[in-house]
Enzyme design. Structure first.
Site, PDB file in Angstrom:
ATOM      1  N   CYS A   1     -23.167  -9.159  56.950  1.00 35.84           N
ATOM      2  CA  CYS A   1     -24.097  -8.031  56.925  1.00 35.84           C
ATOM      3  C   CYS A   1     -25.475  -8.485  56.444  1.00 35.84           C
ATOM      4  CB  CYS A   1     -23.539  -6.951  56.009  1.00 35.84           C
ATOM      5  SG  CYS A   1     -24.602  -5.510  55.919  1.00 35.84           S
TER       6      CYS A   1
ATOM      7  N   CYS B   1     -40.702  -3.462  49.065  1.00 35.29           N
ATOM      8  CA  CYS B   1     -40.482  -2.327  49.975  1.00 35.29           C
ATOM      9  C   CYS B   1     -41.382  -1.149  49.598  1.00 35.29           C
ATOM     10  CB  CYS B   1     -39.012  -1.922  49.932  1.00 35.29           C
ATOM     11  SG  CYS B   1     -38.622  -0.579  51.067  1.00 35.29           S
TER      12      CYS B   1
ATOM     13  N   ARG C   1     -15.188   1.400  51.640  1.00 39.24           N
ATOM     14  CA  ARG C   1     -15.540   0.137  50.973  1.00 39.24           C
ATOM     15  C   ARG C   1     -15.894   0.342  49.502  1.00 39.24           C
ATOM     16  NH1 ARG C   1     -19.776  -2.775  54.010  1.00 39.24           N
ATOM     17  NH2 ARG C   1     -18.026  -3.273  55.355  1.00 39.24           N
TER      18      ARG C   1
ATOM     19  N   CYS D   1     -23.235  -6.969  61.101  1.00 38.13           N
ATOM     20  CA  CYS D   1     -23.706  -5.700  60.551  1.00 38.13           C
ATOM     21  C   CYS D   1     -25.143  -5.919  60.099  1.00 38.13           C
ATOM     22  CB  CYS D   1     -22.822  -5.295  59.366  1.00 38.13           C
ATOM     23  SG  CYS D   1     -23.412  -3.805  58.523  1.00 38.13           S
TER      24      CYS D   1
ATOM     25  N   CYS E   1     -21.795   2.533  59.614  1.00 39.69           N
ATOM     26  CA  CYS E   1     -21.389   2.235  58.240  1.00 39.69           C
ATOM     27  C   CYS E   1     -22.303   3.102  57.373  1.00 39.69           C
ATOM     28  CB  CYS E   1     -21.587   0.752  57.938  1.00 39.69           C
ATOM     29  SG  CYS E   1     -21.271   0.341  56.204  1.00 39.69           S
TER      30      CYS E   1
ATOM     31  N   CYS F   1     -33.468   1.470  43.367  1.00 43.80           N
ATOM     32  CA  CYS F   1     -33.567   0.186  44.071  1.00 43.80           C
ATOM     33  C   CYS F   1     -34.532  -0.815  43.434  1.00 43.80           C
ATOM     34  CB  CYS F   1     -33.953   0.419  45.527  1.00 43.80           C
ATOM     35  SG  CYS F   1     -33.941  -1.131  46.464  1.00 43.80           S
TER      36      CYS F   1
ATOM     37  N   CYS G   1     -36.985   4.700  46.517  1.00 44.76           N
ATOM     38  CA  CYS G   1     -35.577   4.959  46.165  1.00 44.76           C
ATOM     39  C   CYS G   1     -35.367   4.611  44.680  1.00 44.76           C
ATOM     40  CB  CYS G   1     -34.650   4.131  47.058  1.00 44.76           C
ATOM     41  SG  CYS G   1     -35.079   4.274  48.814  1.00 44.76           S
TER      42      CYS G   1
HETATM   43  N1  SAM Z   1     -33.950  -0.920  53.154  1.00 43.02           N
HETATM   44  C1  SAM Z   1     -32.866  -0.445  53.931  1.00 43.02           C
HETATM   45  C2  SAM Z   1     -32.522   0.984  53.607  1.00 43.02           C
HETATM   46  O1  SAM Z   1     -32.711   1.416  52.476  1.00 43.02           O
HETATM   47  O2  SAM Z   1     -32.035   1.680  54.507  1.00 43.02           O
HETATM   48  C3  SAM Z   1     -31.626  -1.304  53.834  1.00 43.02           C
HETATM   49  C4  SAM Z   1     -31.225  -1.952  52.515  1.00 43.02           C
HETATM   50  S1  SAM Z   1     -30.849  -0.839  51.175  1.00 43.02           S
HETATM   51  C5  SAM Z   1     -30.937  -1.882  49.787  1.00 43.02           C
HETATM   52  C6  SAM Z   1     -29.139  -0.486  51.446  1.00 43.02           C
HETATM   53  C7  SAM Z   1     -28.431   0.423  50.479  1.00 43.02           C
HETATM   54  O3  SAM Z   1     -28.119  -0.278  49.277  1.00 43.02           O
HETATM   55  C8  SAM Z   1     -29.129   1.671  49.966  1.00 43.02           C
HETATM   56  O4  SAM Z   1     -29.135   2.703  50.888  1.00 43.02           O
HETATM   57  C9  SAM Z   1     -28.300   2.016  48.759  1.00 43.02           C
HETATM   58  O5  SAM Z   1     -27.247   2.890  49.119  1.00 43.02           O
HETATM   59  C10 SAM Z   1     -27.745   0.662  48.303  1.00 43.02           C
HETATM   60  N2  SAM Z   1     -28.293   0.275  47.002  1.00 43.02           N
HETATM   61  C11 SAM Z   1     -29.542  -0.180  46.759  1.00 43.02           C
HETATM   62  N3  SAM Z   1     -29.731  -0.418  45.449  1.00 43.02           N
HETATM   63  C12 SAM Z   1     -28.570  -0.105  44.822  1.00 43.02           C
HETATM   64  C13 SAM Z   1     -28.150  -0.122  43.459  1.00 43.02           C
HETATM   65  N4  SAM Z   1     -28.963  -0.479  42.479  1.00 43.02           N
HETATM   66  N5  SAM Z   1     -26.881   0.261  43.172  1.00 43.02           N
HETATM   67  C14 SAM Z   1     -26.058   0.644  44.168  1.00 43.02           C
HETATM   68  N6  SAM Z   1     -26.401   0.677  45.480  1.00 43.02           N
HETATM   69  C15 SAM Z   1     -27.649   0.328  45.802  1.00 43.02           C
HETATM   70  C1  DTB Z   2     -24.229  -0.680  50.750  1.00 44.93           C
HETATM   71  O1  DTB Z   2     -23.779   0.483  50.808  1.00 44.93           O
HETATM   72  N1  DTB Z   2     -24.271  -1.401  49.628  1.00 44.93           N
HETATM   73  C2  DTB Z   2     -24.897  -2.679  49.870  1.00 44.93           C
HETATM   74  C3  DTB Z   2     -25.124  -2.656  51.406  1.00 44.93           C
HETATM   75  N2  DTB Z   2     -24.749  -1.339  51.765  1.00 44.93           N
HETATM   76  C4  DTB Z   2     -26.387  -3.086  51.969  1.00 44.93           C
HETATM   77  C5  DTB Z   2     -26.081  -2.923  49.024  1.00 44.93           C
HETATM   78  C6  DTB Z   2     -25.822  -2.832  47.541  1.00 44.93           C
HETATM   79  C7  DTB Z   2     -27.075  -3.235  46.850  1.00 44.93           C
HETATM   80  C8  DTB Z   2     -26.916  -3.331  45.368  1.00 44.93           C
HETATM   81  C9  DTB Z   2     -28.199  -3.700  44.708  1.00 44.93           C
HETATM   82  C10 DTB Z   2     -28.725  -5.059  45.075  1.00 44.93           C
HETATM   83  O2  DTB Z   2     -27.976  -6.052  45.095  1.00 44.93           O
HETATM   84  O3  DTB Z   2     -29.949  -5.157  45.308  1.00 44.93           O
HETATM   85 FE1  SF4 Z   3     -36.580  -0.016  50.294  1.00 48.18          FE
HETATM   86 FE2  SF4 Z   3     -34.654  -0.301  48.507  1.00 48.18          FE
HETATM   87 FE3  SF4 Z   3     -35.142   2.099  49.523  1.00 48.18          FE
HETATM   88 FE4  SF4 Z   3     -34.057   0.192  51.101  1.00 48.18          FE
HETATM   89  S1  SF4 Z   3     -33.109   1.140  49.301  1.00 48.18           S
HETATM   90  S2  SF4 Z   3     -35.738   1.574  51.622  1.00 48.18           S
HETATM   91  S3  SF4 Z   3     -35.040  -1.625  50.235  1.00 48.18           S
HETATM   92  S4  SF4 Z   3     -36.537   0.895  48.256  1.00 48.18           S
END
Ligand code: SAM
Ligand code: DTB
Ligand code: SF4
Length: 337
Positions: free
Chosen positions: A121, A77, A284, A152, A212, A84, A81
């Protein structure tokens, strides 16, 4: 208790005006940050009692909504973030995978349904979907919906018209998190603004898709900032139908790896604050359950959490085994919906 009166309308500055650095817009808000901080400061059992009371007034207290997640496009990506593991710029163990073929997605959805999930989802590691990427996802949504599952998706920011296409395909919920309070947001993400997120949420609402939206706790934010996130959500014109509260899952290689662990009672307090301020929303208990003892999870349910991610994987990180969750539900007398 008067400072905690839910009916008091107070004026706070809109996050969008902070971000745009323009004159503050005064709006009527249901909850001030100070009122939510006051909830956090209550003695633990008073807070839990209050949250449990609100929960019982609005929901079957023993019913838990169960969603299964699938990463349909993983890693690589462009965004930064800080939490992430899927951001291309961080060196994590995540292997990049292109958009999953539809038959694999449908097989995972079928397995989720058989295992007892009511919502499926689909998550993609995109900044925002390109039209050529959206087309196959629309097909996935309509086929998953046809199986009798709620649908979702979380695909990043949406452009003009994309939310309407998702709605037409049969999308029930769109997940797009605010992640944290406006004033901490820039410490975590710089490649898109808070306002970008609010704009996507507006498009989702306009397309009549359920929202959500939640955030991540334990990223080094202050208690005020945790309350600030909850205030943003609770003060939306219509609060989200579903509010995921994630505990940061620390992943080696990401900037937030190594941040001080949050006290688990503070996480439970955040759940309780979400329940009290958003009485009609599903709250959740999201990422982080694998690191929580079942007693802590039980307290989260008592504090008003009534939804979970179910299945051994979130997107790229682990989640409790389905069997372990079934046993936990049996021990607590919870039933899935
Ligand atoms: N890429 C899209 C976005 O960011 O909108 C959708 C997928 S993104 C992984 C969805 C959500 O997962 C993020 O907004 C964040 O709140 C959550 N998330 C990602 N990495 C995480 C982590 N290491 N621990 C907890 N929540 C996480
Ligand atoms: C949300 O609030 N938590 C989920 C879902 N929406 C997409 C994602 C959690 C991701 C945790 C890190 C991972 O598994 O990559
Ligand atoms: Fe990309 Fe992860 Fe950020 Fe979603 S949360 S936009 S997958 S870097």
């Amino acid at each position: 208790m008067s400072e905690l009166n839910m009916d008091v309308n107070v004026s706070v500055v809109e996050a969008s005006s902070i971000k745009r650095n323009v004159a503050p817009v005064e709006t009527e808000q249901r909850w001030s940050v100070a009122q939510i901080v006051a909830l956090f400061e209550l003695p633990f059992s008073d807070l839990i009692h209050r949250a449990q009371t609100v929960h019982r007034e609005n929901f079957d207290p023993n019913a838990v909504q169960v969603s299964t997640l699938l990463s349909i496009k993983t890693g690589g990506c462009s965004e930064d973030c800080g939490y992430c593991p899927q951001a291309a710029r961080y060196h994590t163990d995540v292997e990049n995978e292109p958009l999953m073929p539809i038959d694999e997605v449908l097989a995972a959805a079928r397995a989720a349904k058989e295992s007892g999930a009511s919502r499926f989802c689909m998550g993609a590691a995109w900044r925002s979907p390109k039209q050529k990427d959206l087309e196959p996802v629309l097909k996935m949504i309509s086929e998953v919906k046809a199986m009798g599952l709620q649908t979702c998706a979380t695909l990043g920011m949406l452009k003009e018209g994309q939310a309407a296409q998702l709605k037409d395909a049969g999308l029930d919920y769109y997940n797009h998190n605010l992640d944290t309070a406006p004033e901490f947001y820039g410490d975590v993400i710089t490649t898109r603004t808070y306002q970008d997120r609010l704009d996507t949420l507006d498009s989702v609402r306009e397309a009549d898709i359920n929202v959500c939206c939640g955030g991540i706790i334990g990223m080094g934010e202050s208690r005020n900032q945790r309350a600030g996130l909850i205030a943003q959500l609770a003060n939306m014109e219509r609060p989200p139908e579903s509010v995921p509260i994630n505990l940061l899952t620390q992943v080696e290689g990401t900037p937030l790896h190594g941040v001080e662990d949050l006290d688990q009672f503070e996480f439970i307090r955040t759940i309780a604050a979400a329940r009290i301020t958003m009485p009609k929303s599903f709250v959740r208990l999201s990422a982080g359950r694998q690191s929580m003892h079942e007693g802590i999870q039980a307290l989260c349910f008592i504090a008003g959490a009534n939804s979970i991610f179910y299945g051994e994987k979130l997107l790229t990180t682990g989640n409790p085994e389905a069997e372990t969750d079934k046993q936990l539900f049996a021990k607590l007398g919870l039933h899935p919906i």
